[in-house]
Design an enzyme around this catalytic site. Sequence first.
Site, PDB file in Angstrom:
ATOM      1  N   GLY A  44      41.932   7.114  46.167  1.00 27.58           N
ATOM      2  CA  GLY A  44      42.119   7.699  47.501  1.00 27.58           C
ATOM      3  C   GLY A  44      43.387   8.535  47.534  1.00 27.58           C
ATOM      4  O   GLY A  44      43.442   9.550  48.234  1.00 27.58           O
ATOM      5  N   SER A  45      44.394   8.124  46.785  1.00 29.33           N
ATOM      6  CA  SER A  45      45.642   8.894  46.745  1.00 29.33           C
ATOM      7  C   SER A  45      45.396  10.271  46.118  1.00 29.33           C
ATOM      8  O   SER A  45      45.942  11.280  46.571  1.00 29.33           O
ATOM      9  CB  SER A  45      46.708   8.156  45.928  1.00 29.33           C
ATOM     10  OG  SER A  45      46.903   6.870  46.440  1.00 29.33           O
ATOM     11  N   ASP A  73      40.271   3.859  55.157  1.00 25.86           N
ATOM     12  CA  ASP A  73      40.023   2.511  55.690  1.00 25.86           C
ATOM     13  C   ASP A  73      38.790   2.479  56.576  1.00 25.86           C
ATOM     14  O   ASP A  73      38.542   1.442  57.209  1.00 25.86           O
ATOM     15  CB  ASP A  73      41.203   2.071  56.577  1.00 25.86           C
ATOM     16  CG  ASP A  73      42.482   1.902  55.818  1.00 25.86           C
ATOM     17  OD1 ASP A  73      42.455   1.980  54.580  1.00 25.86           O
ATOM     18  OD2 ASP A  73      43.520   1.693  56.476  1.00 25.86           O
ATOM     19  N   SER A 107      38.773   6.068  50.049  1.00 23.13           N
ATOM     20  CA  SER A 107      39.242   5.292  48.888  1.00 23.13           C
ATOM     21  C   SER A 107      38.204   4.223  48.577  1.00 23.13           C
ATOM     22  O   SER A 107      37.617   3.636  49.497  1.00 23.13           O
ATOM     23  CB  SER A 107      40.571   4.610  49.209  1.00 23.13           C
ATOM     24  OG  SER A 107      40.834   3.599  48.243  1.00 23.13           O
ATOM     25  N   HIS A 164      38.584  -2.022  49.884  1.00 28.40           N
ATOM     26  CA  HIS A 164      37.912  -1.199  50.889  1.00 28.40           C
ATOM     27  C   HIS A 164      36.457  -1.640  51.123  1.00 28.40           C
ATOM     28  O   HIS A 164      35.974  -2.541  50.448  1.00 28.40           O
ATOM     29  CB  HIS A 164      38.026   0.272  50.494  1.00 28.40           C
ATOM     30  CG  HIS A 164      39.455   0.737  50.549  1.00 28.40           C
ATOM     31  ND1 HIS A 164      39.930   1.611  51.499  1.00 28.40           N
ATOM     32  CD2 HIS A 164      40.521   0.389  49.798  1.00 28.40           C
ATOM     33  CE1 HIS A 164      41.229   1.792  51.314  1.00 28.40           C
ATOM     34  NE2 HIS A 164      41.603   1.065  50.288  1.00 28.40           N
ATOM     35  N   ASN A 172      43.263  16.819  36.444  1.00 29.32           N
ATOM     36  CA  ASN A 172      41.965  16.184  36.201  1.00 29.32           C
ATOM     37  C   ASN A 172      41.970  14.885  36.981  1.00 29.32           C
ATOM     38  O   ASN A 172      42.618  13.909  36.587  1.00 29.32           O
ATOM     39  CB  ASN A 172      41.763  15.915  34.710  1.00 29.32           C
ATOM     40  CG  ASN A 172      40.435  15.209  34.464  1.00 29.32           C
ATOM     41  OD1 ASN A 172      39.704  14.906  35.410  1.00 29.32           O
ATOM     42  ND2 ASN A 172      40.118  14.941  33.218  1.00 29.32           N
TER      43      ASN A 172
HETATM   44  C1  LIG Z   1      44.753   4.584  54.742  1.00 27.81           C
HETATM   45  C2  LIG Z   1      44.852   4.712  53.248  1.00 27.81           C
HETATM   46  N1  LIG Z   1      45.054   5.931  52.715  1.00 27.81           N
HETATM   47  C3  LIG Z   1      45.131   6.117  51.387  1.00 27.81           C
HETATM   48  C4  LIG Z   1      44.978   5.067  50.516  1.00 27.81           C
HETATM   49  C5  LIG Z   1      45.097   5.308  49.034  1.00 27.81           C
HETATM   50  O1  LIG Z   1      43.942   4.943  48.344  1.00 27.81           O
HETATM   51  P1  LIG Z   1      44.029   4.458  46.801  1.00 27.81           P
HETATM   52  O2  LIG Z   1      44.604   3.066  46.809  1.00 27.81           O
HETATM   53  O3  LIG Z   1      42.591   4.473  46.352  1.00 27.81           O
HETATM   54  O4  LIG Z   1      44.871   5.425  46.078  1.00 27.81           O
HETATM   55  C6  LIG Z   1      44.754   3.782  51.024  1.00 27.81           C
HETATM   56  C7  LIG Z   1      44.606   2.638  50.095  1.00 27.81           C
HETATM   57  O5  LIG Z   1      44.390   1.517  50.416  1.00 27.81           O
HETATM   58  C8  LIG Z   1      44.684   3.595  52.423  1.00 27.81           C
HETATM   59  O6  LIG Z   1      44.469   2.389  52.973  1.00 27.81           O
END
Ligand SMILES: Cc1ncc(COP(=O)(O)O)c(C=O)c1O
Length: 436
Positions: free
Chosen positions: A81-82, A186, A211, A216, A285
Amino acid sequence: MNKSEILAEVRDYIDNKEPKRFIPGKSYIPATSPTIGSDDISMVVSAALDGWFTEGKQTKEFKRLLAKKLGMHYVQLTNSGSSASLLAIRAMEEQNSMPYVITTALNFPTTISMLYTSLYWHAPLFIDIDPYTLTPNLYQLGELYDEFKGKIAGVILPHTLGFPFEESKVREIIGDEVLFITDCCDALGAYTKNNGLIRHVGYYADYATLSFFPAHHITTGEGGAVLTNHPLKAEIVRSLANWGRDCYCLPGQTDTCGMRFEHPSAIDLPKGWDHKYTFTRIGYNLKMTELQAALGVSQIMASQAFFVLRKANFDYIKHGLSDLKHYLQFVMLPDWSIPSPFGFPILVNANRNFSSSELIAFLEKNKIRTRRFFGGNIIKQPAFSEQPRLIADTLKGTDWIMEGGFWIGCQQSLTIEMLDYMIDIFHKFFKEQNLK
Ligand SMILES: Cc1ncc(COP(=O)(O)O)c(C=O)c1O
């Protein structure tokens, strides 16, 4: 052994595994836990046996199912998700190079990290969150938007813990001049109602992010996605996620456009240059593998049941704790909100004779796992406290959530026995404090 015999054995192994017995007070009740069964594992094994590991038919199918679920056209799968936030922010700055981005102070850390570390540096303009609905303060959004008009590249807002804000209202405030990114990480399965239209969260945004980390609603182990309805916006994200390549051939494909060695974009490159190796963006990537996508396919196919169970668990806990309303705030659901709870949020009322930390310690001692609201007020975190930013007139709601807020699980895997135990332990705390 042929493939179907192997898969039958795999199913058999998973289905006959002894389930972990819940022993009240001895077994932990996790705040999050994915549901992974024999359908999921056999999908992953099947994909592995097919012998194709980068993007292929599973990623294609996962994209199709996600696009259908969110009612959006284009999907770029990512490794987290990041990474989805990074892509959306990089795509934003390609379309609008202004220096400011409005976002909430109650936020996930990597969203803010991406603003500070993307290609062009962005100063966040932090707004507050309404502690009763967990939604961004749209009054402050409007004020800051007017004050910094012409200097804002975009607005990035999260649907905190699966409780949606009114995306259509944000669109009305900011129009189409700046990019609108919704962090739906979320909130898979959450919708908003607007003039009789029911839309999945992300629908009104230029980019929506997801994410699939195991905490999740559905998981691919690690993973994420960026969705959009615009073909050109999708193309930017696709290129950024694929090394910055101009060429849109998938792994294993060549010459889809029929101009591999005569492509017009190769104007400054040697004559006959291979378009597959023409890079028009400073890229990355960040793609998802076929094995992750195979898990995603089986998870999304099971997801409707997860959403229903999460909401039922949310309602059950809320009802079980309703006599504690004097001490604890539970999230309010405006009539336009159709949430998809990620967890059960709790806010300790101000001026009570106990703190959220004491309640959290008691729950943890009794094997109930708790979580704070991610980074809380992100500007108080050591990594961000010294970074330049601007702040709306007050962040009172955010600070209250940071001080008094936390959440417990309401995920699909929790049983009624676990939910009853959690409710009992809350009551025990109040009895011990002589408050009940
Ligand atoms: C609201 C929110 N944004 C972004 C992220 C980032 O996702 P990831 O952990 O897959 O990088 C999260 C992760 O829990 C999240 O809760």
